[in-house]
Design an enzyme around this catalytic site. Sequence first.
Site: not given
Ligand code: NAD
Length: 366
Positions: A92, A191
């Site tokens: 990472k 989220g």
């Molecule tokens: P994103 O930023 O598109 O979505 C996250 C959402 O969570 C946002 O809409 C944000 O407003 C909301 N949020 C933040 N704090 C909050 C709270 N306290 N209560 C409610 N909602 C809240 O991110 P993503 O790509 O959807 O990823 C989400 C999670 O999954 C992250 O932890 C990320 O590290 C993990 N993840 C994502 C992927 C991927 O392919 N995108 C892969 C593995 C892990």
Amino acid sequence: MLEIKASQTVKEGSIFGQITTMDHEQLVICHDQATGLKALIGIHNTTLGPALGGTRMWPYASESEAITDVLRLSRGMSFKNALAGLNLGGGKAVIIGDPKLKNEAFLRRFGRFVESLGGRYVTAEDVNMKTSDMEYIAMETRHVTGLPEVKGGAGDPSPVTAFGVYMGMKAAAKKAFGSDSLAGKRIGVQGVGQVGKYLIEYLVKEGAEVLVTDIFEEKLKKVALETGAVSIEPNLIYDLEMDIYAPCALGATINDDTIDRLKCAVIAGGANNQLQDEAKHGQILLDKGIIYAPDFLINAGGVINVGAEYLGGYNRDIVFQQTEKIYDTCLTILQKSAEEKIPAQQAAIQAAQDRIQAMGKVKLSF
Ligand code: NAD
């Protein structure tokens, strides 16, 4: 002769102390005066192959915070990649600073550092890094993945991540309720971002009663309207009766404040590092009888997708087939957790370490 172990020659809390404790191979410090780039690349383990893991850009309050983050995240990638059956190690990178600092020269300079590692580390997007940033990095290195489709990449990995989370959730439901059907189950999705919104679609389609929340009201309203899910206030997610809680926002939402409030039988979501304290909170969930689908196991769809892009010959159907296997892996891990009375997170880490160790022995004859 007295044998001196590496762990005896380093101080606790020092950089070598941390690397020794978490068992890393390498920590690279990258600096460029001209662009202001300050980055760290953590390579945890390359037994299975090149260390793959995204780059995160964050205005860390201190250098030690950034070091801890890159070491913790790269270690997590070793386990995630191993458990997903990938022939990729764990790494990472973190870039220290305000994401507004990013420009072409800054990102290309970072790409040069990645290139200098000769393929030991492969980067991709993470928090505050977009596919368009990867395009600049790709101008300086081949060791980057997660490029936009128009540039020959596989595009946004989120739909694949969401599918894997859905598979893991069904496996956890089977363990908890005796059936993997989610029809009629009350599921709270925290989220509605990239992963959350695709997950909600699967859940609604299967006939679940879906409650959704987000701190961005407009986004929340839009997703609720489009999918038919019911929107709730962000904090209510911890207090409402539900069958399944799906954290899909930030990490550490299972913590000292929330763990006793949760009224669910299953936790299965896409967010990284859901347990604030892996050992403590993992054990409490086990004691409470809450089935926890380890985050790094069930959110591996994204890395399966970018890994396939990097290794070449990308085929979306094969990526989805490989991601579907998360169901079986998750059931096996939950079974091991129940039989050995150990937290599911611990069972998953053990299984990942076992694979790394076994494959390391396979390669001994090279
Ligand atoms: P994103 O930023 O598109 O979505 C996250 C959402 O969570 C946002 O809409 C944000 O407003 C909301 N949020 C933040 N704090 C909050 C709270 N306290 N209560 C409610 N909602 C809240 O991110 P993503 O790509 O959807 O990823 C989400 C999670 O999954 C992250 O932890 C990320 O590290 C993990 N993840 C994502 C992927 C991927 O392919 N995108 C892969 C593995 C892990």
